[in-house]
Motif scaffolding. Structure first.
Motif, PDB file in Angstrom:
ATOM      1  N   VAL A  54       0.837  -1.207   0.000  1.00 29.56           N
ATOM      2  CA  VAL A  54       0.000   0.000   0.000  1.00 29.56           C
ATOM      3  C   VAL A  54       0.871   1.255   0.000  1.00 29.56           C
ATOM      4  O   VAL A  54       0.616   2.197  -0.752  1.00 29.56           O
ATOM      5  N   PHE A  55       1.900   1.276   0.838  1.00 32.53           N
ATOM      6  CA  PHE A  55       2.784   2.446   0.887  1.00 32.53           C
ATOM      7  C   PHE A  55       3.480   2.649  -0.455  1.00 32.53           C
ATOM      8  O   PHE A  55       3.674   3.768  -0.896  1.00 32.53           O
ATOM      9  N   ASP A  56       3.839   1.548  -1.104  1.00 35.45           N
ATOM     10  CA  ASP A  56       4.482   1.636  -2.416  1.00 35.45           C
ATOM     11  C   ASP A  56       3.518   2.211  -3.456  1.00 35.45           C
ATOM     12  O   ASP A  56       3.905   3.041  -4.278  1.00 35.45           O
ATOM     13  N   LEU A  57       2.259   1.778  -3.403  1.00 35.76           N
ATOM     14  CA  LEU A  57       1.252   2.316  -4.324  1.00 35.76           C
ATOM     15  C   LEU A  57       1.049   3.819  -4.135  1.00 35.76           C
ATOM     16  O   LEU A  57       0.808   4.549  -5.089  1.00 35.76           O
ATOM     17  N   LEU A  58       1.124   4.261  -2.881  1.00 33.92           N
ATOM     18  CA  LEU A  58       0.896   5.671  -2.557  1.00 33.92           C
ATOM     19  C   LEU A  58       2.178   6.499  -2.590  1.00 33.92           C
ATOM     20  O   LEU A  58       2.154   7.684  -2.260  1.00 33.92           O
ATOM     21  N   ASN A  59       3.286   5.877  -2.973  1.00 34.91           N
ATOM     22  CA  ASN A  59       4.597   6.539  -2.988  1.00 34.91           C
ATOM     23  C   ASN A  59       4.969   7.126  -1.638  1.00 34.91           C
ATOM     24  O   ASN A  59       5.494   8.234  -1.543  1.00 34.91           O
ATOM     25  N   ILE A  60       4.687   6.377  -0.582  1.00 35.30           N
ATOM     26  CA  ILE A  60       5.076   6.758   0.773  1.00 35.30           C
ATOM     27  C   ILE A  60       6.255   5.876   1.163  1.00 35.30           C
ATOM     28  O   ILE A  60       6.174   4.650   1.079  1.00 35.30           O
ATOM     29  N   TYR A  61       7.325   6.492   1.567  1.00 34.79           N
ATOM     30  CA  TYR A  61       8.517   5.734   1.943  1.00 34.79           C
ATOM     31  C   TYR A  61       8.870   6.020   3.385  1.00 34.79           C
ATOM     32  O   TYR A  61       8.972   7.170   3.792  1.00 34.79           O
TER      33      TYR A  61
END
Length: 77
Positions: free
Chosen positions: A43-50
């Motif tokens: 999910v974080f990868d989909l939202l570009n949250i690192y």
């Protein structure tokens, strides 16, 4: 491996408490945290949250994913 299991247990336990649960036992919390870590990473990868790749970053990712898994589980059961 041990590091991942410890984070999984903590993430599953915290997610269970956040969603109003009593804790489901060590094995279920560990499984929930590990699955939650994978879901949270996706999910974080989909939202570009690192997040930071340290302990806290992995714990936050695992908790967010485990909360999502619990929420979905409660909706279908």
């Amino acid at each position: 491996m041990i590091y991942g299991i410890i984070i999984g247990i903590l993430a599953g336990f915290i997610a269970s408490k956040l969603t109003g649960g009593q804790g489901k036992g060590c094995l279920v919390d560990c499984f929930l945290g590990i699955v939650g870590g994978a879901v949270g990473s996706w999910v974080f990868d989909l939202l570009n949250i690192y997040t930071d790749s340290g302990f806290m970053g992995e714990l936050i990712t695992g908790v967010v994913g485990a909360v999502l898994v619990l929420w979905i589980w409660k909706r279908i059961s």
